[in-house]
Design a protein around this motif. Sequence first.
Motif, short mmCIF file in Angstrom:
data_model
loop_
_atom_site.label_atom_id
_atom_site.label_comp_id
_atom_site.label_asym_id
_atom_site.label_seq_id
_atom_site.Cartn_x
_atom_site.Cartn_y
_atom_site.Cartn_z
N LEU B 406 0.44 -1.03 -0.16
CA LEU B 406 -0.13 0.02 0.07
C LEU B 406 0.90 1.21 -0.06
CD1 LEU B 406 -2.75 -1.12 3.13
CD2 LEU B 406 -2.80 -0.96 0.07
N VAL B 407 1.86 0.92 0.75
CA VAL B 407 2.48 2.23 0.35
C VAL B 407 3.09 2.43 -0.70
CG1 VAL B 407 5.12 3.19 1.67
CG2 VAL B 407 3.57 2.35 3.21
N ASN B 408 4.22 1.13 -1.23
CA ASN B 408 4.56 1.43 -2.95
C ASN B 408 2.96 2.09 -3.31
OD1 ASN B 408 7.05 1.19 -4.04
ND2 ASN B 408 5.89 -1.07 -4.64
N ALA B 409 2.23 1.20 -3.30
CA ALA B 409 1.48 1.83 -4.31
C ALA B 409 1.49 4.28 -4.11
CB ALA B 409 -0.15 0.70 -4.11
N PHE B 410 0.88 3.97 -2.71
CA PHE B 410 0.95 5.55 -2.81
C PHE B 410 2.21 6.11 -3.16
CE2 PHE B 410 1.91 9.39 -0.18
CZ PHE B 410 1.01 10.17 -0.17
N ALA B 411 3.60 5.86 -2.80
CA ALA B 411 4.18 6.37 -4.02
C ALA B 411 3.93 6.31 -5.26
CB ALA B 411 5.76 5.68 -3.36
N THR B 412 4.21 4.99 -6.21
CA THR B 412 3.36 4.74 -7.27
C THR B 412 3.67 6.51 -8.05
OG1 THR B 412 3.83 2.58 -7.32
CG2 THR B 412 3.01 3.00 -9.23
N ARG B 424 13.52 4.93 -11.37
CA ARG B 424 12.11 4.04 -10.79
C ARG B 424 11.74 3.05 -9.89
NH1 ARG B 424 8.08 6.25 -16.19
NH2 ARG B 424 8.50 7.93 -15.88
N PRO B 425 13.37 2.43 -10.26
CA PRO B 425 12.48 0.25 -10.05
C PRO B 425 13.73 0.66 -8.71
CG PRO B 425 12.64 0.15 -12.32
CD PRO B 425 13.36 1.78 -11.98
N ALA B 426 14.82 1.58 -9.05
CA ALA B 426 15.28 1.73 -7.83
C ALA B 426 14.87 2.39 -6.61
CB ALA B 426 16.75 2.17 -8.19
N LEU B 427 14.12 3.66 -6.88
CA LEU B 427 13.58 4.67 -6.01
C LEU B 427 12.94 3.62 -5.42
CD1 LEU B 427 13.24 7.84 -8.29
CD2 LEU B 427 14.60 7.62 -6.37
N ARG B 428 11.57 2.98 -5.33
CA ARG B 428 10.94 2.03 -5.20
C ARG B 428 11.01 1.10 -4.08
NH1 ARG B 428 8.43 1.55 -10.30
NH2 ARG B 428 6.70 2.43 -10.52
N GLN B 429 12.46 0.72 -4.45
CA GLN B 429 13.01 0.23 -3.56
C GLN B 429 13.73 0.80 -2.34
OE1 GLN B 429 16.22 -2.29 -5.80
NE2 GLN B 429 14.88 -3.83 -6.59
N ALA B 430 14.32 1.53 -2.82
CA ALA B 430 14.84 2.47 -1.69
C ALA B 430 13.85 3.15 -0.89
CB ALA B 430 15.92 3.53 -2.82
N ILE B 431 12.95 3.31 -1.12
CA ILE B 431 11.54 4.05 -0.54
C ILE B 431 11.49 2.74 1.03
CG2 ILE B 431 9.43 4.56 0.11
CD1 ILE B 431 10.29 5.96 -3.25
N LEU B 432 11.29 1.27 0.56
CA LEU B 432 10.88 0.65 1.34
C LEU B 432 12.27 0.34 2.35
CD1 LEU B 432 8.51 -2.12 -1.25
CD2 LEU B 432 7.88 -0.09 0.93
N ALA B 433 13.32 -0.04 1.66
CA ALA B 433 14.36 -0.39 2.83
C ALA B 433 14.51 0.97 3.47
CB ALA B 433 16.06 0.25 1.14
N GLN B 434 14.64 2.35 3.17
CA GLN B 434 14.36 3.09 3.90
C GLN B 434 13.00 3.36 5.50
OE1 GLN B 434 16.64 5.38 4.44
NE2 GLN B 434 15.58 7.42 5.32
#
Lengths: 262, 437
Positions: B406-412, B424-434
């Motif tokens: 759901l967080v990923n969906a919000f950021a997407t 974009r893929p690296a940003l998505r991963q980095a957000i969840l990692a953070q």
Amino acid sequence: MIIENSPVILSVQNLTAAVEGIEIIKGLSLEIKAGEIHAIMGPNGSGKSTFSKVLAGHPDYTVTGGKVLYQGKNLLELEPEERAREGVFLAFQYPLEIPGVSNLDFLRVAYNAKRKHQELEEVDIFDFDDLVHERLEVVKMDPAFLERSVNEGFSGGEKKRNEILQMALLEPTLAILDETDSGLDIDALKIVANGVNQLMRPDNATLMITHYQRLLDYIVPDFIHVMQGGRILTTGGKELALELEAKGYDWLQEGELAEVTA
Amino acid sequence: MSIEVSTPNARPHSTGVDRDAVLKQWLTLRADLPQAPDWVQGVRDRALPLLQEQALPTLRDEDWRFTDLAPLYQVAWQAASPTGLQIGDLPLRTGLEGALQLICVNGFYAPHLSTTDSNLTVQSLTTLEPSLQPYLGQQPQAGDVFASLNTYSLSDVLVLRVPPNQSLEQPIHCLFITVGDLPIMAHPRLLVVAESGSVATLIEDYVSLGTAPVFTNAVSELFVAANATLNHVRLQRQSLDTFHIGKTGVTQAQDSHYRAFNLSWGAQISRHEPEVILQGAQTDTQLDGLTLAVGTQLADTHSAIAFQQPRCTARQLHKCIIDDRARAVFNGKIFVPKVAQETNAGQLSRNLLLSPKARVDTKPQLEIVADNVKCAHGATVSQLDADEVFYLQSRGLDHDSACDLLVNAFATEVIDKVPVPELRPALRQAILAQLHS
């Protein structure tokens, strides 16, 4: 279909459950065996939907008493996701819209969560794509819906088809259909019902929750339970639905009164 | 209710720190700078009167009322100097291998670490051609106290000129590294002149290495000439003991396109001020952003879009994801004066709070004088929907995976607008990692 000596899938014994401190389910007992289709009917506010949410493990509902055994295991001590992976599937009355999550990704993640639980290898994007296109046939769904966000902007009928598509992929042992017929026109109802019928096997079971008799013309139950005031008042065969249709639920309320005063 | 007024003469010392003394001390750090040509000295000195008029902000300043810089004022900062960083010391890869990579260390351009291209003119302070010198310090927004401090302390500048009608295929990755064993204050400076009809993609990337806290006070000036297109990704991913204050001043000439994505996820306290001035008619602007704040981070974005000509279009989507006890601030100003008829502007601030102690202060601020315009704005603050989480759980996802999805969906929604798709893929991963750190 009623199969002699088939194993019990769900056994509910004197269940009581509350939401926000108010008791809604007040001593419900029910047994479902493999191969069977059960329907719970009843007026609004009788606790039908609450029962389905309790079985799926919704956190807002608190079980205050009784037992629920699923394939012999205590269902109530499992997290919602564990119940799902063990084969309990709730088709929602109001499926949620999840903007930003593609339907295809969602279906794959859900499918793989179950595969992982079964210690099977997760399927990759390409194999899953083949599988999902095959299952789309069950509910005659346009592949374009796979690319869209989960349920976002779907019509009522499309949402319900999407629920049955999930069911077709997850192949549950116990499918609970909560008011799956509500808001559907007759064509959509036939498609959804046909989808459910295709998924029935001798080793699984279906519990339908409905307010209307109409659904039962298309998915024919082996047993009908009438629910009122958080309990099952009476149980019968498929002919009970016709009686309810003719007489309405009031007839049963009077019956309940008679039972209590007798 | 009280209205607080701040004037330059009545400087409250709410922090218990003498801010005048702090600013004076910061100004003395310039003595350590290398010698510069006369014209540079002239640019630096023009900032002095601005600094003398202003004070370091406190919570009593309207524009800073949610962002307390007291911790910044308490550190004994030292001047940054170029270090002998070698290519092997760079641990940071973004999936942009193959991009032109220009590296500045502590604000100093490091040509030995950089890769460049003949289609792009890269210069620094000592090699800057006279025709580009007038651009430096010319952004009208560059007059506030931190931007002035950057100008006053000008040690080097990374200058990119995209020649007229030149289309650069590869993104230009400008990596600004702040590194030191002592607490240092660095003033990175970027100047981009995208000449008429040119097309370029710029990634402005701030990181910090080393063991001591750093204060990065960055200023970027971007000039987008007529009919030019500049795509701009700004990444602020400094370490959590960093202070980051950044100003992005953009001017757009007629028929130009500027598409920006500002990501802020680093630094203990950060503030970014993207400011776009639409000097020409029929411009197109996209100013999107994503702020991620966790732990006790404070991340502030103050944006401004100033319309000055008719028939300009601007779209802004800014999202914040805030967890733990972190705090985010968004203030988005849009000015539409009388002359800016047929403006089409839309601004949306959407915020997701992941913990009961997380906080966001968001304020769309539109000043519209013109009478034939289309301007929409909105702000939402939400939490993860418990029913959505349950729906995903009922399909076999565990609670944490459901929340991540759901967080990923919000950021997407905003990540999908990043003008460099390969990021974009690296940003998505980095957000969840953070969020999991």
